[in-house]
Design an enzyme around this catalytic site. Structure first.
Site, PDB file in Angstrom:
ATOM      1  CG  LEU A 160     -32.310  15.446  11.113  1.00  8.74           C
ATOM      2  CD1 LEU A 160     -32.980  16.768  10.849  1.00  8.74           C
ATOM      3  CD2 LEU A 160     -32.947  14.704  12.236  1.00  8.74           C
TER       4      LEU A 160
ATOM      5  CD  GLU B 105     -32.300  11.055  15.280  1.00 11.33           C
ATOM      6  OE1 GLU B 105     -33.372  10.742  14.719  1.00 11.33           O
ATOM      7  OE2 GLU B 105     -31.891  12.246  15.327  1.00 11.33           O
TER       8      GLU B 105
ATOM      9  CG  HIS C  41     -31.566  19.375  23.448  1.00 12.39           C
ATOM     10  ND1 HIS C  41     -32.857  19.380  23.001  1.00 12.39           N
ATOM     11  CD2 HIS C  41     -30.797  19.649  22.352  1.00 12.39           C
ATOM     12  CE1 HIS C  41     -32.872  19.661  21.701  1.00 12.39           C
ATOM     13  NE2 HIS C  41     -31.642  19.833  21.282  1.00 12.39           N
TER      14      HIS C  41
ATOM     15  CD  GLN D 148     -27.307  17.335  16.246  1.00 10.96           C
ATOM     16  OE1 GLN D 148     -28.402  17.835  16.158  1.00 10.96           O
ATOM     17  NE2 GLN D 148     -26.435  17.359  15.256  1.00 10.96           N
ATOM     18  CG  PHE D 149     -28.773  16.812  22.099  1.00  6.97           C
ATOM     19  CD1 PHE D 149     -28.256  17.451  23.228  1.00  6.97           C
ATOM     20  CD2 PHE D 149     -28.665  17.440  20.875  1.00  6.97           C
ATOM     21  CE1 PHE D 149     -27.655  18.700  23.124  1.00  6.97           C
ATOM     22  CE2 PHE D 149     -28.065  18.687  20.761  1.00  6.97           C
ATOM     23  CZ  PHE D 149     -27.562  19.323  21.886  1.00  6.97           C
TER      24      PHE D 149
ATOM     25  N   PRO E 220     -35.696   7.256  18.602  1.00  4.89           N
ATOM     26  CG  PRO E 220     -35.874   9.047  17.127  1.00  4.89           C
ATOM     27  CD  PRO E 220     -35.406   8.688  18.506  1.00  4.89           C
TER      28      PRO E 220
HETATM   29  C1  LIG Z   1     -35.051  13.568  16.365  1.00  6.30           C
HETATM   30  C2  LIG Z   1     -34.100  14.716  16.376  1.00  6.30           C
HETATM   31  N1  LIG Z   1     -32.854  14.544  15.922  1.00  6.30           N
HETATM   32  C3  LIG Z   1     -31.959  15.545  15.957  1.00  6.30           C
HETATM   33  C4  LIG Z   1     -32.318  16.783  16.427  1.00  6.30           C
HETATM   34  C5  LIG Z   1     -31.297  17.932  16.465  1.00  6.30           C
HETATM   35  N2  LIG Z   1     -31.682  18.932  15.461  1.00  6.30           N
HETATM   36  C6  LIG Z   1     -32.397  20.016  15.799  1.00  6.30           C
HETATM   37  S1  LIG Z   1     -32.842  20.932  14.458  1.00  6.30           S
HETATM   38  C7  LIG Z   1     -32.040  19.886  13.408  1.00  6.30           C
HETATM   39  C8  LIG Z   1     -32.085  20.167  11.930  1.00  6.30           C
HETATM   40  C9  LIG Z   1     -33.486  20.262  11.394  1.00  6.30           C
HETATM   41  O1  LIG Z   1     -33.476  20.504  10.016  1.00  6.30           O
HETATM   42  P1  LIG Z   1     -34.806  20.798   9.219  1.00  6.30           P
HETATM   43  O2  LIG Z   1     -35.801  19.727   9.499  1.00  6.30           O
HETATM   44  O3  LIG Z   1     -34.449  20.992   7.814  1.00  6.30           O
HETATM   45  O4  LIG Z   1     -35.403  22.121   9.847  1.00  6.30           O
HETATM   46  P2  LIG Z   1     -34.738  23.571   9.832  1.00  6.30           P
HETATM   47  O5  LIG Z   1     -33.987  23.722  11.120  1.00  6.30           O
HETATM   48  O6  LIG Z   1     -33.877  23.670   8.654  1.00  6.30           O
HETATM   49  O7  LIG Z   1     -35.892  24.525   9.791  1.00  6.30           O
HETATM   50  C10 LIG Z   1     -31.433  18.851  14.112  1.00  6.30           C
HETATM   51  C11 LIG Z   1     -30.631  17.779  13.502  1.00  6.30           C
HETATM   52  C12 LIG Z   1     -33.623  16.919  16.902  1.00  6.30           C
HETATM   53  N3  LIG Z   1     -34.044  18.058  17.409  1.00  6.30           N
HETATM   54  N4  LIG Z   1     -34.492  15.886  16.858  1.00  6.30           N
END
Ligand SMILES: Cc1ncc(C[n+]2csc(CCOP(=O)(O)OP(=O)(O)O)c2C)c(N)n1
Ligand SMILES: Cc1ncc(C[n+]2csc(CCOP(=O)(O)OP(=O)(O)O)c2C)c(N)n1
Ligand SMILES: [Mg+2]
Ligand SMILES: [Mg+2]
Lengths: 322, 374, 322, 374
Positions: free
Chosen positions: C58, C60, C129, C82-83, C89
């Site tokens: 995760l 970017e 988003h 993703q969005f 970043p």
């Molecule tokens: C910078 C960024 N990239 C992508 C996303 C899309 N997104 C939202 S939640 C998520 C997963 C987050 O995983 P984690 O940090 O493990 O938290 P959890 O949801 O498992 O509590 C993603 C990829 C985002 N919100 N922000």
């Protein structure tokens, strides 16, 4: 009253404002003992101590992100980004957080922070040390963008920026950091954000510029022998459309000059606004003299890229001949 | 010796009340009095119920995307419980339990997910920042908030929450590094729930533990059972002391699991096995706490039934308040951009238009024949 | 020939191109088993395997930075962000490296990469988003920016983007991901980057838009009952000024519509170019119907922010009445 | 046990030829044959001389800002020496020695600092990427380059170089994390020279070692004496094998020091003590290598004198080639923006103008009376 360079004027403003307001913290790479790579913060570490003038890790997102936290807590951080080319890693913290915090929280949290950044070309620097990203941040709602073109303005604008309750990017044109001196009052004075400066009056054509290009414009105007009104924007966002419209309504012709690439540069916004607001007064299409739509070249070719006196002069002639 | 040891370390895992009901009374000593334990259990139950209600609200079109917290309640709650009321909580979006414990009204979080910024206008005296949408970014704010406290000589600290996925972002690294090298009083609390939407934990961190992320910064780091209220309370308490007294940060890996989908927009069956979910259902923090309370004779079925009714009332009230709020005025699109709106925004606000001709005479712009300011 | 949504058209293009060219690797958050949060890459992981459809950490900047390396080595990476709100970043890797690599190395290294990014508002999504950052990347020399407004175009433009020897940001308007279907040929076809599409002809006014707004424009035109020529830009950079100029020379009036904030939005560039190239044909100032110069609001207010049919219609009337 | 050990580790420090001339022949076995040792010594000497000449070029206005490599030559050189000729070298800007060893003509690096992009047009068959100006960003490219090799089933790996300061950037973290979790064959070689311009190493990493940065990713990590050609050769060789055979990355901290200013734009006396510099002057990799060669009877003063003459000739030749190149044509500002220039850039190229009236008739635009395309 002293005869100061732009670097000295900013240094003076920082000293005076830090004396006045102990909520101010400076942070950034090499801002401490070294006084910054351009020596803008020279002497401040000694004067105010390491807790107020902080050498940070080499991480621009970290600098801006922690400064956001400092500001949210009610302090007045002044982060420095070493060159505009290194704003990139901080883009997200600036645009996703600093600019949005007040709107996001309906004012519960705000980010009164002034980001100091040397900007622009013309000093024979390496790659990514000569760009002009002001339009990028002008496109971000919630962000103010300032760029002085003289030592006097630098001091007055910096004080306004520091005291502004919202985030301000304060671009310092490095090409004129030490290019000339100007009388700068010791006394406190501010120059309001959002107000342009009429550098010289004229009635044949309006020239609009900001930062180091203002000097090139002055030279071009002198050479041209024409009656050109030169407006130094001083603030990029929110910019002083009133001053621009008043002038173009009078002259009927306009040329915008900036270093950034043409496409989506701030010149496009100004030209459009002129068309929108002065349509019936316009005798010729607004002209843009800017960097090309290509990468800012390494320094051997940088003067071929930057809007220099000759190119500006030609645009003046052509616009007047239209 | 030409080959010598340059560095050597160990990381501890802390567990006090485990999934089998094993309880280490000695380690738990002085951590949570029984009265508080009851309050915390009640609180978690209310939060769990909110998740169910929110899910239905989303499904029936009364709310946008919502991320259930189900299964992870113990982590943020234990942290909020042991911290001072003036310590900063800097959350992500699975910390309902901690935020509500601190005093954030439930309807704020509902409003946030109902697409309303008023849900983020958290009163400053609660020392909570709003839910963070861009992953991994808020830890830097926590570092700055903590830094400000240190600068002012206050004993306030910051505790920031984030997921396993967030530890992959560069900002996570920068926040940890700033905190470690500038000696900032921050508690970094990673809720390792093994998934970042559909991406398994090993893609975020293939090291044996997530806790060891902290070693990179010479930071104290520790792993604990995140579904164990006592274990989290203990490690956060120690971390808070380290922050408050030595101005040193701590990195905590709280091992937990989200029992629901990532959000209501997600379908976790696409990427994870039911067997895994079942395993973790048995490790639910509520179940084991209820077990302990029963063992301590503090709890019984009628109390449970009463509690569920209470939870329903609480949540229903919050939903009512969130839905009952007047619709935001269109002027809200403009009014918070700056402390003082610039002329251009004022004109856009007044006319609701961006086209220059449309901006010449208020809302229902007439078709003015002439151009701009001449 | 099948009746496909925009999501399906992109999926089809990816499948066909991956079959054809094994240098293509997809990488991004949740693009694998999950098929992406919008299911654009649905089925690809199963079909092509985990080595070609890669769930990344995760991060970017990491996604774009490693994709740059893959591309420099001669592969054809297709990273997904993703969005659009999470492009931030990656801004630095995109602008400091991807866009500059060819110029920096005089062509020794190039970055043939297509960055897929859902874009825009109107789907009741959370914060960050629903933004529209196309102008940011149009201002970066060395970067191409594409945004289809229909399933047919999406497939043809995506193939061109993938085959382009330079970096392309391929914005996918999420509001129309599934809003309507269109006949999309199974057979391979490309739509050239840099060529606009005349959606409907007209001679009273030229309307220029892109992405999901094209739909709002069509509705506004229909409602207006006027003879409006609608141009769907399809490519933001390099944009088809020839098509725009040809149309405005004919109509003498123009309205630009986009979701991004007005200041320094791409509308400013188009309006300026129209003024520059069609000055003597212009009967009215070019009008911009855009997002406001404020933060894209949370969803309760998003329709107040986005340029909707009514606002577009008013601009048409006013421009015609000028 | 409620408190148990979750993770345990040690990091090694490797030294073979130390600053006192102590040489561990056993560890050095098979690492560098004597012939090569001579060649490497010669090479370092030439590089050192280049630094002196470049400094003078800058001072006399014949070159822009230049970062001296002085004192750090052993690190990149040892790495380039043990790697395959087809392994990627992904440098920052203090790796002259390694790049020249690989075959990058010296004038390329000079041209780069003379403000000429032709210095970056490194022939692809050398497998070197150009000097990286934005700190901390190039490691991600190394990860991508290595990934591509793995994808193709080639045994090629990537070795990337960066400073202690670079490890503070988020991109460093993301590169390490991608490499560790996606099993990419990368060698991360950090040249810890204790300073990032004026900022001391403790502000970048306050952990006992920089090497332990790698623990965060479960990556193999090791510290070595970066001024020790043998130690660096050994750890890079092992790392390369780990990459090539197991497709696993390694993080190496090579402890070294820059004896000169950060760049010619810097004055290190502002922030560091001469005593520290003197200490490190005694640890110079050239001195100890020369000592070893003399001990092995492979070197003497007349050879040294000869070598210095050779270095002067080599460097003078490179300077001549760099300065002798024709000035870049203005068209170079345009020609590499895209593979095929779009109409707008073509027009800007043709007219050298951005103002629309100026673009209507070639270079010396006439004052055309009429507007655009009508
Ligand atoms: C910078 C960024 N990239 C992508 C996303 C899309 N997104 C939202 S939640 C998520 C997963 C987050 O995983 P984690 O940090 O493990 O938290 P959890 O949801 O498992 O509590 C993603 C990829 C985002 N919100 N922000
Ligand atoms: C992203 C970025 N930020 C800031 C700079 C300015 N800068 C150039 S070199 C340098 C210090 C680098 O330190 P380190 O990584 O330790 O390498 P060293 O110079 O010591 O070899 C800085 C801050 C830069 N080039 N790039
Ligand atoms: Mg997670
Ligand atoms: Mg260093």
């Amino acid at each position: 009253m002293a005869n100061l360079t732009l670097v000295q004027a900013i240094n003076l403003a920082l000293v005076q404002e830090m004396e006045r307001d102990d909520r101010i913290i400076l942070l950034g790479e090499d801002v401490g003992l070294n006084g910054g790579v351009f020596r803008v913060t020279e002497g401040l570490h000694k004067r105010f101590g390491g807790h107020r003038v902080v050498d940070s890790p080499l991480a621009e997102s970290g600098i801006i992100g922690t400064a956001i936290g400092l500001a949210m807590a009610g302090l007045r951080p002044i982060p420095e980004i070493q060159f505009e080319g290194f704003l990139g890693p901080a883009y997200d913290q600036l645009c996703s957080h600093a600019a949005r915090m007040r709107t996001r929280t309906r004012g519960a949290f705000t980010v009164p922070m002034t980001v100091r950044v040397p900007v622009g070309g013309g000093i024979h620097a390496p790659e990514l040390h000569s760009d002009s990203p002001e339009a990028i941040y002008a496109h971000q709602p919630g962000m103010k963008v300032v760029m002085p073109a003289s030592p006097y303005d630098a001091k007055g604008l910096l004080l306004s920026a520091i005291r502004d309750p919202d985030p301000v990017i304060f671009f310092e044109p490095k090409r004129i950091y030490r290019a000339f001196r100007e009388e700068v009052p010791e006394d406190e004075y501010t120059i309001p954000i959002g107000k342009a400066r009429v550098v010289c009056e004229g009635d044949e054509l309006t020239m609009i510029s900001w930062g180091a290009s203002v000097i090139q414009c002055m030279q071009a105007i002198e050479k041209s022998g024409r009656s050109v009104e030169l407006i130094d924007l001083r603030t990029i966002y929110p910019f002083d459309m009133e001053a621009v419209a008043a002038s173009v309504s009078k002259t009927g012709r306009a040329v915008v000059v900036h270093e950034a690439p043409r496409t989506c540069g701030f010149g496009a916004e100004i030209a459009t606004r002129i068309m929108e607001e002065c349509f019936l007064s316009l005798e010729a299409p607004v002209q843009r003299v800017t960097g090309f739509d290509t990468i800012m070249p390494y320094y051997k070719l940088e003067l071929e890229y930057l809007p220099e006196t000759e190119r500006i002069g030609l645009a003046v002639e052509e616009t007047l001949a239209y | 010796m030409p080959i010598k040891t340059a560095f050597k370390t160990e990381i501890e895992h802390v567990s006090i009340l485990d999934e089998h009901g094993q309880f280490d009374a000695k380690l738990a000593e002085g951590l949570i009095p029984d009265d508080d334990l009851l309050a915390l259990y009640r609180h978690m139950t209310v939060c769990r119920h909110l998740d169910e209600v929110a899910f239905k609200l989303q499904r029936s079109g009364r709310m946008g995307t919502y991320p259930q917290n189900m299964g992870q309640e113990a982590t943020s709650l234990a942290a909020a419980y042991v911290l001072e009321k003036t310590d900063w909580l800097v959350p992500c979006y699975r910390e309902n339990a901690g935020l509500f414990w601190r005093g954030v009204p439930m309807e704020y979080v509902l409003l946030h997910w109902m697409g309303d910024e008023r849900g983020n206008a958290i009163p400053r005296e609660l020392f909570c920042t709003p839910l963070a949408i861009p992953i991994g970014t808020q830890m830097l704010h926590a570092a700055g908030l903590a830094w400000a406290a240190k600068y002012r000589g206050e004993k306030q600290i910051a505790c920031t929450f984030f997921g396993d996925g967030a530890t992959s972002e560069g900002d996570f690294h920068e926040a940890m590094n700033f905190a470690a090298n500038l000696d900032l009083p921050v508690v970094f609390l990673c809720q390792n729930n093994f998934w970042a939407i559909s991406v398994p934990g090993k893609i975020q961190c293939s090291a044996p533990t997530l806790a060891q992320r902290g070693l990179a910064y010479g930071m104290h780091c520790v792993q604990c059972d995140g579904n164990d209220l006592f274990a989290v309370a203990k490690v956060v308490k120690e971390a808070a002391a380290r922050a408050r007294e030595q101005s040193r940060p701590t990195f905590i890996e709280a091992v937990t699991y989200r029992l629901g989908d990532h959000t209501t927009a997600d379908d976790a069956r696409r990427y994870r096995d039911q067997a895994e979910v079942d395993l973790w259902k048995a490790r639910d923090p509520l179940i084991r706490l209820r077990g302990l309370l029963k063992e301590k004779k503090l709890w019984n079925d009628s109390k449970e039934a009463e509690l569920l009714e209470f939870a329903e009332r609480e949540v229903a009230g919050a939903v009512q308040r969130a839905e009952g709020i007047e619709a935001p005025a269109t002027t809200e699109v403009f009014d918070h951009t700056f402390a003082t709106l610039d002329p251009q925004i004022l004109k856009q606000r007044e006319t609701r238009r961006t086209s220059s001709l449309g901006q010449q005479s208020g809302r229902s712009a007439s078709h003015a024949p002439a151009g701009g300011s001449h």
